[in-house]
Write an enzyme that holds these catalytic residues in place. Structure first.
Site, PDB file in Angstrom:
ATOM      1  N   ASP A 139      14.189   7.987   2.953  1.00 60.53           N
ATOM      2  CA  ASP A 139      12.792   7.534   3.005  1.00 60.53           C
ATOM      3  C   ASP A 139      11.911   8.557   3.724  1.00 60.53           C
ATOM      4  O   ASP A 139      12.415   9.469   4.409  1.00 60.53           O
ATOM      5  CB  ASP A 139      12.737   6.172   3.718  1.00 60.53           C
ATOM      6  CG  ASP A 139      11.641   5.266   3.171  1.00 60.53           C
ATOM      7  OD1 ASP A 139      10.648   5.788   2.627  1.00 60.53           O
ATOM      8  OD2 ASP A 139      11.788   4.038   3.311  1.00 60.53           O
TER       9      ASP A 139
ATOM     10  N   ASP B 159       6.736   0.211  -3.327  1.00 65.42           N
ATOM     11  CA  ASP B 159       7.128  -0.942  -2.509  1.00 65.42           C
ATOM     12  C   ASP B 159       6.638  -2.242  -3.128  1.00 65.42           C
ATOM     13  O   ASP B 159       7.033  -3.322  -2.717  1.00 65.42           O
ATOM     14  CB  ASP B 159       6.539  -0.808  -1.093  1.00 65.42           C
ATOM     15  CG  ASP B 159       7.406   0.066  -0.198  1.00 65.42           C
ATOM     16  OD1 ASP B 159       8.536   0.412  -0.606  1.00 65.42           O
ATOM     17  OD2 ASP B 159       6.957   0.407   0.909  1.00 65.42           O
TER      18      ASP B 159
HETATM   19  C1  GLA Z   1       9.619   1.965   3.180  1.00 63.57           C
HETATM   20  C2  GLA Z   1      10.425   1.757   1.908  1.00 63.57           C
HETATM   21  C3  GLA Z   1      10.927   0.341   1.868  1.00 63.57           C
HETATM   22  C4  GLA Z   1      11.776   0.069   3.105  1.00 63.57           C
HETATM   23  C5  GLA Z   1      10.978   0.364   4.354  1.00 63.57           C
HETATM   24  C6  GLA Z   1      11.860   0.297   5.576  1.00 63.57           C
HETATM   25  O1  GLA Z   1       8.436   1.229   3.155  1.00 63.57           O
HETATM   26  O2  GLA Z   1       9.672   2.069   0.780  1.00 63.57           O
HETATM   27  O3  GLA Z   1      11.678   0.111   0.694  1.00 63.57           O
HETATM   28  O4  GLA Z   1      12.924   0.878   3.051  1.00 63.57           O
HETATM   29  O5  GLA Z   1      10.387   1.652   4.324  1.00 63.57           O
HETATM   30  O6  GLA Z   1      11.174   0.527   6.751  1.00 63.57           O
END
Ligand code: GLA
Length: 723
Positions: free
Chosen positions: A463, A533
């Protein structure tokens, strides 16, 4: 057009270079002044067709120079260039004039390296060209070299410039924001410049380094499309301009904003690769070419798929994020894993919250040890349990970030990007580590290698949850600090490459708060991406539609999450959510321990059905039959295996109005003479629809949905198998 060989030829008499691959020819030559000039890019020409020598265009009265008007392959800024330059430099003595002329060339596999040189100073540029024999997609990049005795600052460097002759065109490009990525924009190309870019240090959610330009009245199925994708995950810029003579240029590479790369004597700067292609059969044809190219030539292979033509379809995953957020612990994850295994999931992924003092997003990033309160026995018991349940195990990491509330930051406050004496702007309570620094690179590579060595981990979700601010690099002399824009991304790539080499079975997902780092650069090192997301199944239809203009459904991870959805508060059926996600690489991200027996049975049935058709969906030829864009009441997609043996159709109703029936779906890409059996995956075809009919029947007569297929957020899916 596939199956045609590539050829690359140079005619020494006319000084014309010609590249042919798939259904495409690309031609350029050295004109009478010594400039490298584009001559043709489009449908494949006859093998015997010959081009006369390139002739520079004349000046337009006294205001537009020949140098500006001539479509150069890689124009230096100098000599009265008023369009976007490919290269702009500043010499130590204050001279900023750069005029590149042809010097020499060498033959390369499926292409050439063409060397240009400034007319008086020892600045050399090697332009690399390679054409893919199957798709006709060109890979272009440049190496800029200072063979002089003094440092030169590169202020702007494109990977390539593409040219189209004077005409009427439309531009397609993708924009967005967090939770709203992949909006396809279509607008006329007008005089002046349309700039799509990221100044953020990474690819960005807000624009994606892809474009498609269509001629006149081209649409999804018909007409000429020129498209390109820049393989770079740092700040980038693509400028589309229609010039004073109505011709179009597309120039893309490093973002020149705040750019400055000092080339010391003997040093070279290599640009990213700018891929470009042409399709004669509309935007659909363009994306099918690009998807196949990505599968065959961009995506990495693991030890298990080494040497294979295609990567393997993605395992169906379970991810804990929406179910638990940061509240992960051994017992909770084990309970989720048991339920996931019962559904037929292949891979169990633990998301954020397992490391350091990570209770929420205020602390812990940078401290990559297992949190002993949550996992008193380390990760092993959970990983063993996941394996015993027949799944493999994946783990979330965010390697390039640090929370000020972390041991790492307390020890190395100078490791975060910053300007000394200035505030450090936090976003999500975190700072970006300066990955360009060799010590930071070593730290990041070291902890990731350790995690992968000590644990049996099949997959990393990598990430990256913020963009840059204050991009200083105080260890370097002031004039050289802007190197960070190049070295950060290079180090990211080299860490990924080294990890993959040391752990050849590990697969990696590129995530950046959703789709903030999706491009052909990162996709050389990562197997899949997290597009957004936003997991709302209705929003996803439009996002997925936009995504597929540039990227293959193979890399498009899509989770089924809980309803009502956290973002839009929309309530949808599990069947609808499942089918929306089954258009890409399927995952489940819901709190499955709360699912009823009925929901569990539905998910299990559809996961099993998905397993049967997944390869067709993610590696087949995609036809976007009805677009969900522009408030459409309906949408539909169809994918066909390249050997035409299987096809999968998805149909979605957004909200029925005035009782309208779903339009007949005229299928595409089947073998007209073969017989295909229709099998519903979800929903029904209209009464009287034959179970078996010819490809010609499905394509000409088409497939009708049941007349009761009406309502809000309805979904149906069918499989057609050749007999
Ligand atoms: C980001 C990712 C999510 C999740 C969060 C965790 O927003 O896109 O899928 O993994 O971080 O903090």
């Amino acid at each position: 057009m596939s199956g045609q060989a590539a050829s690359a030829s140079f005619d020494a008499g006319t000084k014309v270079f010609r590249l042919d691959g798939g259904g495409v020819s690309y031609v350029f030559g050295v004109n009478q002044k010594g400039e490298l000039q584009q001559l043709y890019w489009g449908g494949r020409l006859g093998a015997a067709d010959a081009f006369p020598s390139a002739r520079a265009l004349p000046e337009w009265a006294s205001f537009d120079s020949s140098y500006s008007n001539t479509p150069q392959e890689y124009a230096g800024w100098g000599a009265g260039l008023f369009n976007e330059p490919a290269l702009k430099v500043s010499f130590a003595d204050g001279n900023r004039d750069l005029v590149l002329h042809y010097e020499s060339h060498t033959a390369q596999p499926n292409g050439f390296d063409v060397v240009l040189k400034d007319i008086s100073r020892p600045i050399f540029v090697t332009l690399h060209y390679a054409i893919d024999p199957e798709s006709g997609i060109l890979a272009r990049s440049a190496i800029i070299e200072n063979r002089g005795a003094e440092a030169v600052t590169v202020e702007q460097a494109a990977a390539a410039a593409w040219a189209l002759p004077a005409g009427r065109y439309s531009l397609n490009y993708l924009t967005g924001r967090w939770a709203g990525e992949w909006t396809l924009n279509q607008e006329p190309v007008l005089h002046g410049a349309r700039v799509i870019e990221s100044r953020r240090g990474s690819t960005g959610h807000q624009a994606n380094p892809w474009f498609a330009i269509q001629a006149g009245d081209t649409n999804e199925d018909h007409g000429s499309v020129w498209f390109g994708a820049l393989a770079w995950s740092g700040s980038w810029r693509i400028t589309v301009e229609q010039d004073q003579l109505d011709a179009v240029r597309v120039t893309g590479g490093f973002n020149p904003f705040d750019f400055g790369f000092v080339l010391h004597p003997g040093e070279r700067l290599e640009t990213p690769v700018f891929y470009g292609g042409y399709a004669a059969n509309g935007l659909g044809g363009a994306s099918r070419l690009l998807h196949r190219f990505e599968l065959e030539h961009i995506l990495p292979r693991t030890a298990a798929t080494a040497g294979q033509a295609l990567p393997k379809p993605r395992p169906v995953i379970y991810n804990s994020w929406e179910a638990t957020e940061f509240n992960v612990n051994e017992a909770g994850q084990m309970a989720l894993a048991e339920k996931a295994a019962a559904l037929g999931i292949d891979r169990f992924v633990m998301d954020d919250g397992w490391f350091g003092q990570r209770k929420d997003d205020h602390a812990g990033l940078g401290d990559w040890y297992v949190n002993a309160e949550k996992f008193p026995h380390g990760l092993k018991p959970l990983i063993d349990k996941v394996h015993a349940l027949g799944m493999d195990f994946g783990l979330w990491v965010e390697p390039e970030m640090v929370n000020p509330d972390s041991d790492l930051y307390r020890k190395h406050p100078d490791w975060a990007l910053h300007f000394p004496g200035r505030p450090e702007s936090e976003q999500r309570n975190q700072l970006v580590l300066n990955l360009a620094r060799p010590d930071v690179r070593a730290y990041v590579l070291g902890f990731l290698d350790k995690i992968l060595t000590e644990n049996d981990i099949a997959f990393l979700k990598w990430d990256y949850n913020r963009n840059w601010s204050e991009p200083g690099w105080e260890q370097l002399p002031a004039a050289e600090q802007k190197r960070v824009y190049v070295e950060f991304t290079r180090n990211l790539y080299s860490i990924l490459a080294e990890l993959r080499q040391k752990h050849p079975n590990v697969e990696i997902e590129s995530c950046s708060g959703g789709g903030g780092r999706v491009d052909l650069g990162i996709l050389r090192y990562t197997d899949e991406v997290w597009p957004s997301d936003n997991t709302d199944p209705f929003d996803r239809l439009t996002q997925q539609d936009g995504f597929t203009y540039a990227y293959s459904p193979q890399v498009m991870m899509a989770w089924v999450t809980d309803s009502p959805h956290w973002l839009n508060k929309r309530t949808t059926s599990l069947e609808y959510r499942m089918l929306s996600s089954m258009q890409g690489s399927l995952g489940i991200g819901a709190n499955i321990t709360k699912w009823s027996d009925e929901e569990t049975a539905t998910a299990k049935r559809l996961i099993a059905a998905y397993h049967q058709v997944q390869t067709t969906i993610v590696q087949g030829n995609l036809y976007r039959l009805i677009s969900p864009r522009n408030g459409s009441e309906f949408s539909a997609t169809q994918t066909v295996r390249p050997d035409k043996s299987q096809s999968v159709v998805f149909a979605f109703i957004h909200s029925t109005q005035e009782g309208r029936l779903f339009p007949t779906l005229k299928l595409r890409g089947l073998d007209p003479a073969a017989e295909y059996t229709l099998t519903p995956i979800q929903g029904k075809a209209r009464m009287g629809t034959p179970e078996v009919a010819s490809g010609a029947w499905w394509m000409n007569h088409g497939l009708d949905m049941d007349t009761e297929f009406r309502g809000d957020f309805q979904a149906a899916a069918f499989r057609l198998n050749r007999k």
